[in-house]
Design a protein around this motif. Structure first.
Motif, PDB file in Angstrom:
ATOM      1  N   ASN A  18       0.858  -1.183   0.000  1.00 55.22           N
ATOM      2  CA  ASN A  18       0.000   0.000   0.000  1.00 55.22           C
ATOM      3  C   ASN A  18       0.894   1.233   0.000  1.00 55.22           C
ATOM      4  O   ASN A  18       2.073   1.168   0.338  1.00 55.22           O
ATOM      5  N   LEU A  19       0.345   2.351  -0.395  1.00 56.89           N
ATOM      6  CA  LEU A  19       1.139   3.566  -0.596  1.00 56.89           C
ATOM      7  C   LEU A  19       1.891   3.999   0.660  1.00 56.89           C
ATOM      8  O   LEU A  19       3.071   4.340   0.603  1.00 56.89           O
ATOM      9  N   ARG A  20       1.233   3.990   1.791  1.00 55.30           N
ATOM     10  CA  ARG A  20       1.863   4.454   3.033  1.00 55.30           C
ATOM     11  C   ARG A  20       3.054   3.559   3.418  1.00 55.30           C
ATOM     12  O   ARG A  20       4.129   4.059   3.753  1.00 55.30           O
ATOM     13  N   ALA A  21       2.860   2.252   3.370  1.00 54.61           N
ATOM     14  CA  ALA A  21       3.934   1.326   3.748  1.00 54.61           C
ATOM     15  C   ALA A  21       5.098   1.401   2.764  1.00 54.61           C
ATOM     16  O   ALA A  21       6.265   1.341   3.166  1.00 54.61           O
ATOM     17  N   ARG A  24       7.069   4.618   3.400  1.00 55.66           N
ATOM     18  CA  ARG A  24       7.816   4.492   4.656  1.00 55.66           C
ATOM     19  C   ARG A  24       9.086   3.659   4.457  1.00 55.66           C
ATOM     20  O   ARG A  24      10.102   3.899   5.103  1.00 55.66           O
ATOM     21  N   ALA A  25       9.043   2.694   3.557  1.00 54.61           N
ATOM     22  CA  ALA A  25      10.192   1.809   3.330  1.00 54.61           C
ATOM     23  C   ALA A  25      11.273   2.458   2.468  1.00 54.61           C
ATOM     24  O   ALA A  25      12.389   1.952   2.413  1.00 54.61           O
ATOM     25  N   LEU A  26      10.959   3.565   1.816  1.00 50.63           N
ATOM     26  CA  LEU A  26      11.929   4.231   0.949  1.00 50.63           C
ATOM     27  C   LEU A  26      12.841   5.103   1.806  1.00 50.63           C
ATOM     28  O   LEU A  26      12.448   6.171   2.248  1.00 50.63           O
ATOM     29  N   VAL A  27      14.064   4.653   2.028  1.00 47.20           N
ATOM     30  CA  VAL A  27      14.970   5.351   2.943  1.00 47.20           C
ATOM     31  C   VAL A  27      15.870   6.362   2.237  1.00 47.20           C
ATOM     32  O   VAL A  27      16.429   7.235   2.872  1.00 47.20           O
ATOM     33  N   VAL A  28      16.018   6.241   0.935  1.00 48.81           N
ATOM     34  CA  VAL A  28      16.876   7.148   0.183  1.00 48.81           C
ATOM     35  C   VAL A  28      16.036   8.343  -0.272  1.00 48.81           C
ATOM     36  O   VAL A  28      14.963   8.157  -0.849  1.00 48.81           O
ATOM     37  N   PRO A  29      16.486   9.560   0.005  1.00 49.75           N
ATOM     38  CA  PRO A  29      15.688  10.749  -0.340  1.00 49.75           C
ATOM     39  C   PRO A  29      15.285  10.811  -1.818  1.00 49.75           C
ATOM     40  O   PRO A  29      14.167  11.215  -2.135  1.00 49.75           O
ATOM     41  N   GLN A  30      16.161  10.387  -2.721  1.00 51.43           N
ATOM     42  CA  GLN A  30      15.838  10.423  -4.146  1.00 51.43           C
ATOM     43  C   GLN A  30      14.677   9.488  -4.469  1.00 51.43           C
ATOM     44  O   GLN A  30      13.848   9.788  -5.336  1.00 51.43           O
ATOM     45  N   ASP A  31      14.610   8.344  -3.779  1.00 49.06           N
ATOM     46  CA  ASP A  31      13.487   7.429  -3.978  1.00 49.06           C
ATOM     47  C   ASP A  31      12.187   8.075  -3.515  1.00 49.06           C
ATOM     48  O   ASP A  31      11.166   8.007  -4.198  1.00 49.06           O
ATOM     49  N   ASP A  33      11.525  11.264  -3.242  1.00 43.83           N
ATOM     50  CA  ASP A  33      11.178  12.349  -4.159  1.00 43.83           C
ATOM     51  C   ASP A  33      10.540  11.798  -5.437  1.00 43.83           C
ATOM     52  O   ASP A  33       9.541  12.333  -5.923  1.00 43.83           O
ATOM     53  N   GLY A  34      11.120  10.734  -5.966  1.00 47.76           N
ATOM     54  CA  GLY A  34      10.568  10.103  -7.171  1.00 47.76           C
ATOM     55  C   GLY A  34       9.187   9.521  -6.930  1.00 47.76           C
ATOM     56  O   GLY A  34       8.296   9.636  -7.776  1.00 47.76           O
ATOM     57  N   PHE A  35       9.015   8.901  -5.779  1.00 46.67           N
ATOM     58  CA  PHE A  35       7.717   8.336  -5.410  1.00 46.67           C
ATOM     59  C   PHE A  35       6.666   9.435  -5.333  1.00 46.67           C
ATOM     60  O   PHE A  35       5.584   9.326  -5.913  1.00 46.67           O
ATOM     61  N   ASP A  36       6.981  10.519  -4.626  1.00 47.80           N
ATOM     62  CA  ASP A  36       6.023  11.613  -4.451  1.00 47.80           C
ATOM     63  C   ASP A  36       5.651  12.255  -5.784  1.00 47.80           C
ATOM     64  O   ASP A  36       4.467  12.485  -6.065  1.00 47.80           O
ATOM     65  N   ALA A  37       6.650  12.519  -6.611  1.00 50.22           N
ATOM     66  CA  ALA A  37       6.386  13.132  -7.914  1.00 50.22           C
ATOM     67  C   ALA A  37       5.573  12.196  -8.800  1.00 50.22           C
ATOM     68  O   ALA A  37       4.605  12.613  -9.447  1.00 50.22           O
ATOM     69  N   GLY A  38       5.951  10.932  -8.818  1.00 50.74           N
ATOM     70  CA  GLY A  38       5.228   9.949  -9.630  1.00 50.74           C
ATOM     71  C   GLY A  38       3.801   9.754  -9.170  1.00 50.74           C
ATOM     72  O   GLY A  38       2.890   9.606  -9.984  1.00 50.74           O
ATOM     73  N   LEU A  39       3.598   9.766  -7.860  1.00 52.62           N
ATOM     74  CA  LEU A  39       2.254   9.596  -7.322  1.00 52.62           C
ATOM     75  C   LEU A  39       1.339  10.734  -7.766  1.00 52.62           C
ATOM     76  O   LEU A  39       0.193  10.509  -8.144  1.00 52.62           O
ATOM     77  N   THR A  61       5.274  -1.306  -8.981  1.00 53.91           N
ATOM     78  CA  THR A  61       6.635  -0.882  -9.313  1.00 53.91           C
ATOM     79  C   THR A  61       7.355  -0.331  -8.090  1.00 53.91           C
ATOM     80  O   THR A  61       8.494  -0.713  -7.793  1.00 53.91           O
ATOM     81  N   TRP A  62       6.681   0.561  -7.351  1.00 51.01           N
ATOM     82  CA  TRP A  62       7.333   1.158  -6.185  1.00 51.01           C
ATOM     83  C   TRP A  62       7.445   0.175  -5.025  1.00 51.01           C
ATOM     84  O   TRP A  62       8.338   0.298  -4.189  1.00 51.01           O
ATOM     85  N   TRP A  63       6.589  -0.823  -4.975  1.00 52.40           N
ATOM     86  CA  TRP A  63       6.726  -1.874  -3.967  1.00 52.40           C
ATOM     87  C   TRP A  63       8.029  -2.637  -4.215  1.00 52.40           C
ATOM     88  O   TRP A  63       8.769  -2.952  -3.275  1.00 52.40           O
ATOM     89  N   LEU A  64       8.325  -2.904  -5.494  1.00 50.48           N
ATOM     90  CA  LEU A  64       9.582  -3.576  -5.828  1.00 50.48           C
ATOM     91  C   LEU A  64      10.786  -2.725  -5.408  1.00 50.48           C
ATOM     92  O   LEU A  64      11.770  -3.230  -4.875  1.00 50.48           O
TER      93      LEU A  64
END
Length: 114
Positions: A18-21, A24-31, A33-39, A61-64
């Motif tokens: 799910n989006l929240r989990a 939360r698992a994305l620890v690298v700031p670039q990830d 940022d990419g997640f937020d922009a893509g969402l 894709t982002w779960w992977l």
């Protein structure tokens, strides 16, 4: 019974799908940022089309990526560091070729024949 690849041994538990989990698992700031922009882009597409298929693809894709982040946080950081180095001009002082050249012309300049 489902088969799991032998080389996959997660060091931590995998995030829920799910989006929240995932975020939360994305620890690298670039990830993140990419997640937020893509969402933002995907949600705009879903609003326009009323088709959740694109959102499901985004989540998968982002779960992977999140699973990779949990498995190898330093590897994710290294990935962005290497990408940044590739985008920098070379230390040899040669300018990065730019302009209207095609890939074939750029390869020919370097002596690569096809």
């Amino acid at each position: 019974m489902s088969a799991q690849p032998h080389e996959f041994t997660p060091e931590g538990s995998l995030p829920e799908k799910n989006l929240r989990a995932i975020r939360r698992a994305l620890v690298v700031p670039q990830d993140r940022d990419g997640f937020d922009a893509g969402l933002n882009v995907v949600l705009a597409e879903v609003r326009a089309s009323l088709d959740l298929g694109r959102l499901n693809e985004f989540i998968h894709t982002w779960w992977l990526v999140a699973c990779d982040s949990i498995k190898d946080q330093q590897g994710r950081r290294d990935l962005y560091e290497r990408a940044a180095r590739v985008q920098e001009p070379s230390d040899a002082g040669r300018p990065i070729p730019r302009g209207d050249k095609t890939w074939r012309q750029l390869l020919a300049d370097r002596g690569v024949e096809r």
